[in-house]
Scaffold this motif. Structure first.
Motif, PDB file in Angstrom:
ATOM      1  N   PRO A  68       0.830  -1.212   0.000  1.00 51.89           N
ATOM      2  CA  PRO A  68       0.000   0.000   0.000  1.00 51.89           C
ATOM      3  C   PRO A  68       0.862   1.258   0.000  1.00 51.89           C
ATOM      4  O   PRO A  68       2.050   1.208   0.345  1.00 51.89           O
ATOM      5  N   PRO A  69       0.298   2.400  -0.383  1.00 52.83           N
ATOM      6  CA  PRO A  69       1.041   3.662  -0.343  1.00 52.83           C
ATOM      7  C   PRO A  69       1.527   3.966   1.076  1.00 52.83           C
ATOM      8  O   PRO A  69       0.875   3.601   2.060  1.00 52.83           O
ATOM      9  N   ASP A  70       2.676   4.622   1.166  1.00 54.42           N
ATOM     10  CA  ASP A  70       3.197   5.032   2.466  1.00 54.42           C
ATOM     11  C   ASP A  70       3.812   6.415   2.327  1.00 54.42           C
ATOM     12  O   ASP A  70       3.708   7.053   1.279  1.00 54.42           O
ATOM     13  N   GLU A  71       4.485   6.889   3.385  1.00 56.30           N
ATOM     14  CA  GLU A  71       5.024   8.244   3.355  1.00 56.30           C
ATOM     15  C   GLU A  71       6.179   8.388   2.365  1.00 56.30           C
ATOM     16  O   GLU A  71       6.518   9.499   1.958  1.00 56.30           O
ATOM     17  N   PHE A  72       6.802   7.277   1.961  1.00 57.73           N
ATOM     18  CA  PHE A  72       7.899   7.332   0.999  1.00 57.73           C
ATOM     19  C   PHE A  72       7.413   7.200  -0.438  1.00 57.73           C
ATOM     20  O   PHE A  72       8.002   7.757  -1.355  1.00 57.73           O
ATOM     21  N   LYS A  73       6.343   6.437  -0.642  1.00 50.31           N
ATOM     22  CA  LYS A  73       5.757   6.241  -1.975  1.00 50.31           C
ATOM     23  C   LYS A  73       4.259   6.504  -1.861  1.00 50.31           C
ATOM     24  O   LYS A  73       3.457   5.588  -1.696  1.00 50.31           O
ATOM     25  N   THR A  74       3.878   7.775  -1.946  1.00 48.48           N
ATOM     26  CA  THR A  74       2.482   8.141  -1.701  1.00 48.48           C
ATOM     27  C   THR A  74       1.534   7.646  -2.786  1.00 48.48           C
ATOM     28  O   THR A  74       0.323   7.579  -2.565  1.00 48.48           O
ATOM     29  N   PHE A  75       2.052   7.331  -3.991  1.00 46.06           N
ATOM     30  CA  PHE A  75       1.223   6.759  -5.049  1.00 46.06           C
ATOM     31  C   PHE A  75       1.244   5.232  -5.006  1.00 46.06           C
ATOM     32  O   PHE A  75       0.623   4.575  -5.836  1.00 46.06           O
ATOM     33  N   GLY A  76       2.000   4.659  -4.084  1.00 47.84           N
ATOM     34  CA  GLY A  76       2.108   3.212  -4.015  1.00 47.84           C
ATOM     35  C   GLY A  76       3.304   2.689  -4.804  1.00 47.84           C
ATOM     36  O   GLY A  76       4.161   3.452  -5.246  1.00 47.84           O
ATOM     37  N   TYR A  77       3.347   1.373  -4.997  1.00 49.90           N
ATOM     38  CA  TYR A  77       4.509   0.710  -5.595  1.00 49.90           C
ATOM     39  C   TYR A  77       4.188   0.034  -6.929  1.00 49.90           C
ATOM     40  O   TYR A  77       4.918  -0.842  -7.372  1.00 49.90           O
ATOM     41  N   LYS A  78       3.102   0.471  -7.569  1.00 49.59           N
ATOM     42  CA  LYS A  78       2.674  -0.174  -8.809  1.00 49.59           C
ATOM     43  C   LYS A  78       3.732  -0.098  -9.913  1.00 49.59           C
ATOM     44  O   LYS A  78       3.824  -0.987 -10.759  1.00 49.59           O
ATOM     45  N   ARG A  79       4.534   0.961  -9.921  1.00 51.26           N
ATOM     46  CA  ARG A  79       5.519   1.112 -10.998  1.00 51.26           C
ATOM     47  C   ARG A  79       6.685   0.131 -10.888  1.00 51.26           C
ATOM     48  O   ARG A  79       7.542   0.090 -11.770  1.00 51.26           O
ATOM     49  N   ALA A  80       6.704  -0.660  -9.840  1.00 53.62           N
ATOM     50  CA  ALA A  80       7.747  -1.681  -9.720  1.00 53.62           C
ATOM     51  C   ALA A  80       7.718  -2.604 -10.930  1.00 53.62           C
ATOM     52  O   ALA A  80       8.769  -3.048 -11.419  1.00 53.62           O
ATOM     53  N   GLU A  81       6.527  -2.879 -11.449  1.00 50.13           N
ATOM     54  CA  GLU A  81       6.417  -3.755 -12.618  1.00 50.13           C
ATOM     55  C   GLU A  81       6.965  -3.093 -13.869  1.00 50.13           C
ATOM     56  O   GLU A  81       7.491  -3.760 -14.756  1.00 50.13           O
ATOM     57  N   VAL A  82       6.847  -1.780 -13.963  1.00 50.61           N
ATOM     58  CA  VAL A  82       7.394  -1.061 -15.116  1.00 50.61           C
ATOM     59  C   VAL A  82       8.918  -1.063 -15.061  1.00 50.61           C
ATOM     60  O   VAL A  82       9.597  -1.236 -16.081  1.00 50.61           O
ATOM     61  N   VAL A  83       9.463  -0.867 -13.859  1.00 48.41           N
ATOM     62  CA  VAL A  83      10.920  -0.937 -13.687  1.00 48.41           C
ATOM     63  C   VAL A  83      11.414  -2.332 -14.055  1.00 48.41           C
ATOM     64  O   VAL A  83      12.455  -2.495 -14.706  1.00 48.41           O
ATOM     65  N   ALA A  84      10.647  -3.350 -13.655  1.00 45.28           N
ATOM     66  CA  ALA A  84      11.006  -4.728 -14.006  1.00 45.28           C
ATOM     67  C   ALA A  84      11.031  -4.921 -15.512  1.00 45.28           C
ATOM     68  O   ALA A  84      11.922  -5.583 -16.060  1.00 45.28           O
ATOM     69  N   ALA A  85      10.058  -4.327 -16.194  1.00 48.27           N
ATOM     70  CA  ALA A  85      10.022  -4.437 -17.654  1.00 48.27           C
ATOM     71  C   ALA A  85      11.256  -3.801 -18.282  1.00 48.27           C
ATOM     72  O   ALA A  85      11.833  -4.330 -19.241  1.00 48.27           O
ATOM     73  N   LEU A  86      11.674  -2.656 -17.749  1.00 45.66           N
ATOM     74  CA  LEU A  86      12.862  -1.976 -18.278  1.00 45.66           C
ATOM     75  C   LEU A  86      14.106  -2.851 -18.103  1.00 45.66           C
ATOM     76  O   LEU A  86      14.931  -2.975 -19.025  1.00 45.66           O
ATOM     77  N   ILE A  87      14.245  -3.476 -16.935  1.00 47.35           N
ATOM     78  CA  ILE A  87      15.386  -4.372 -16.675  1.00 47.35           C
ATOM     79  C   ILE A  87      15.358  -5.547 -17.649  1.00 47.35           C
ATOM     80  O   ILE A  87      16.377  -5.903 -18.264  1.00 47.35           O
TER      81      ILE A  87
END
Length: 298
Positions: A68-87
């Protein structure tokens, strides 16, 4: 909620099984390619390894994206999958370039190839590719990353068929050059896949406007809402592959808070229903003021 988590867990298990059988297949292909001298078999093995790695990274990213979103990632962590795609895509391109280098060198120093080993290992690879494609097909309909992995497995199956054909030609006619040519074909296809998908991934990470949306069309639609005089300072981007976001300044010809709330509700519904924009931040202004009043923010 329970059903959703059950579906996600089932998807994770399918990915885990797909990763396991692809890693085992990669090992078998590398051993078989080394013994037989087949470069195309090793090329297919590296492609399979990249698929296993991409599935592994996608699985890891799926787990992170559920946080879930937190104070460090207020939009959440959904873009982790996009970063994975780039790798994954970067790795795919590196592998493609390496295969081309090896194939060119094989033209300089050709080697004899054991055709039977090539045919047998490629036949096993084809079966594994089909099983992996079946495991990932359902999930590929909802995820860009899983869909990419699914397409990779389909391409692996086609490559395995090509390797079987090359091995058969070597057995029948001693056409060893077919192995090298096939390696170049596999490498070219890998590079084509990588360079085709990479710009889309970078566009999303750079917070580019979704391809299917026109900023001018969005503005015209918003300005068609009653009491809206002008829409400016518009920014549209993707938070992840499924969620579009918008920020805009809206000039309205009303000072009543109740009317502004009505306008805001209509705009948000319009943006969601017509343009699939699920997150919108609207800053309301009056025609006679350039700075928004604090209570008019939404």
């Amino acid at each position: 909620m329970g059903h959703g988590h059950g579906t996600e867990n089932m998807g994770d298990k399918r990915l885990t099984v797909a990763i396991g059988i692809n890693v085992l297949l990669t090992g078998a292909q590398i051993i078989g390619g080394s013994i037989s001298g087949s470069l195309s078999l090793i090329a297919d093995a590296l492609h399979n390894l990249s698929d296993a790695a991409s599935l592994g990274i996608a699985l890891f990213a799926r787990k992170i994206s559920r946080k879930p979103p937190d104070e460090f990632k207020t939009f959440g962590y959904k873009r982790a999958e996009v970063v994975a795609a780039l790798i994954n895509l970067t790795t795919l391109i590196i592998i493609g370039l390496y295969l081309i280098y090896q194939a060119i060198w094989r033209f300089v120093e050709p080697e004899e190839i054991e055709g039977w080993i090539v045919v047998i290992i490629a036949g096993v690879a084809l079966c594994v590719d089909v099983v992996t494609a079946i495991l990932t097909y359902t999930m590929s309909k909802k995820s860009m990353n899983i869909k990419a992995a699914f397409l990779h497995n389909v391409s692996d199956a086609l490559a395995s068929i090509g390797v079987i054909i090359a091995g058969t030609l070597i057995l029948l006619y001693d056409w060893y050059w077919t192995d090298t040519v096939l390696t170049l074909v596999i490498a070219g296809y890998v590079l084509w896949q990588g360079f085709t998908m990479l710009p889309k991934t970078i566009h999303l990470l750079m917070e580019g406007t979704p391809d299917h949306l026109s900023v001018d069309e969005v503005i015209k639609s918003m300005e068609s809402v009653e009491s809206v005089e002008n829409v400016h300072h518009v920014h549209i981007w993707q938070l992840d592959e499924h969620l579009n976001a918008l920020e805009a300044h809206v000039v309205v010809n009303s000072n009543e808070l109740s009317n502004i709330e009505r306008i805001k509700t209509e705009l948000k519904k319009l943006l969601f229903d017509r343009f699939e924009i699920g997150h919108s931040t609207l800053e309301f202004e009056r025609p006679d003021k350039n700075i928004c009043e604090p209570h008019m923010r939404s």
